[in-house]
Design a protein around this motif. Structure first.
Motif, short mmCIF file in Angstrom:
data_model
loop_
_atom_site.label_atom_id
_atom_site.label_comp_id
_atom_site.label_asym_id
_atom_site.label_seq_id
_atom_site.Cartn_x
_atom_site.Cartn_y
_atom_site.Cartn_z
N VAL A 46 0.87 -1.18 0.00
CA VAL A 46 0.00 0.00 0.00
C VAL A 46 0.90 1.23 0.00
O VAL A 46 1.74 1.39 0.89
N VAL A 47 0.74 2.08 -1.03
CA VAL A 47 1.60 3.24 -1.20
C VAL A 47 0.76 4.51 -1.14
O VAL A 47 -0.12 4.73 -1.98
N ALA A 67 4.04 -1.30 3.57
CA ALA A 67 3.69 0.10 3.35
C ALA A 67 4.87 0.87 2.78
O ALA A 67 6.03 0.59 3.09
N ALA A 68 4.54 1.84 1.91
CA ALA A 68 5.53 2.81 1.42
C ALA A 68 4.83 4.16 1.43
O ALA A 68 3.63 4.25 1.16
N TYR A 69 5.60 5.20 1.73
CA TYR A 69 5.00 6.53 1.92
C TYR A 69 5.27 7.50 0.78
O TYR A 69 4.83 8.65 0.82
N ASN A 70 5.99 7.05 -0.26
CA ASN A 70 6.17 7.86 -1.46
C ASN A 70 6.57 6.94 -2.61
O ASN A 70 6.83 5.75 -2.40
N GLY A 71 6.63 7.50 -3.80
CA GLY A 71 6.90 6.69 -4.98
C GLY A 71 8.29 6.09 -5.02
O GLY A 71 8.48 4.96 -5.47
N ILE A 127 -0.30 -4.14 -5.78
CA ILE A 127 0.06 -2.81 -5.26
C ILE A 127 -1.17 -1.92 -5.27
O ILE A 127 -1.87 -1.85 -6.28
N VAL A 128 -1.43 -1.26 -4.14
CA VAL A 128 -2.46 -0.23 -4.06
C VAL A 128 -1.68 1.09 -4.03
O VAL A 128 -0.90 1.34 -3.12
N LEU A 129 -1.87 1.91 -5.06
CA LEU A 129 -0.97 3.02 -5.32
C LEU A 129 -1.73 4.35 -5.42
O LEU A 129 -2.57 4.53 -6.29
N ASP A 130 -1.39 5.27 -4.52
CA ASP A 130 -1.97 6.61 -4.58
C ASP A 130 -1.37 7.36 -5.76
O ASP A 130 -0.21 7.15 -6.12
N VAL A 131 -2.15 8.24 -6.36
CA VAL A 131 -1.66 9.01 -7.50
C VAL A 131 -0.83 10.21 -7.05
O VAL A 131 0.31 10.37 -7.47
#
Length: 128
Positions: free
Chosen positions: A8-9, A32-36, A51-55
């Motif tokens: 989850v990003v 978890a990752a907090y940035n690209g 992967i669940v990826l924020d834009v």
């Protein structure tokens, strides 16, 4: 069947906590990752199943991460669910629904208070 891992990003810790918690309840292991940039490093270190990826993130946005992973044969088959807080009707922004699909994301979900179940269902469907 071994437990599937979902990365989850998102640059918002609350989103990672809520989405990650719900995915854990559904039986997934969560990283978890907090940035690209961190997302790319985590994928290379330990390949996730999905992967669940924020834009919209600092350093490297979700579109850049998605494009980089999809053009790399070692990672191109990892399903990616894109998340964004930008509504579909805001077509003047670079972060539109069309871009999410055209970036080869496997699913696209607008972020919102009711989106967590939709995210979990999408991950289940993509990993079925």
């Amino acid at each position: 069947m071994s437990q599937k891992t979902v990365l989850v990003v998102d640059d918002e810790p609350d989103v990672i906590s809520i989405v990650g918690g719900r995915l854990r309840k559904a039986g997934f292991a969560v990283e978890a990752a907090y940035n690209g940039v961190e997302a790319i490093e985590k994928v290379k270190a330990k390949r996730p199943d999905c992967i669940v990826l924020d834009v919209m993130m600092p350093e490297k946005d979700g579109y850049e991460v998605c494009a980089e992973l999809k053009k790399n044969p070692a990672f191109s088959d990892i399903p990616i669910v894109m998340l964004t807080a930008v509504a579909d009707h805001v077509s003047s922004t670079r972060y539109s629904h069309f871009d999410g699909i055209s970036m080869e994301a496997d699913d696209y979900i607008p972020k919102g208070p009711d989106s967590t179940e939709q995210i979990v269902q999408s991950v289940k469907d993509l990993l079925a």
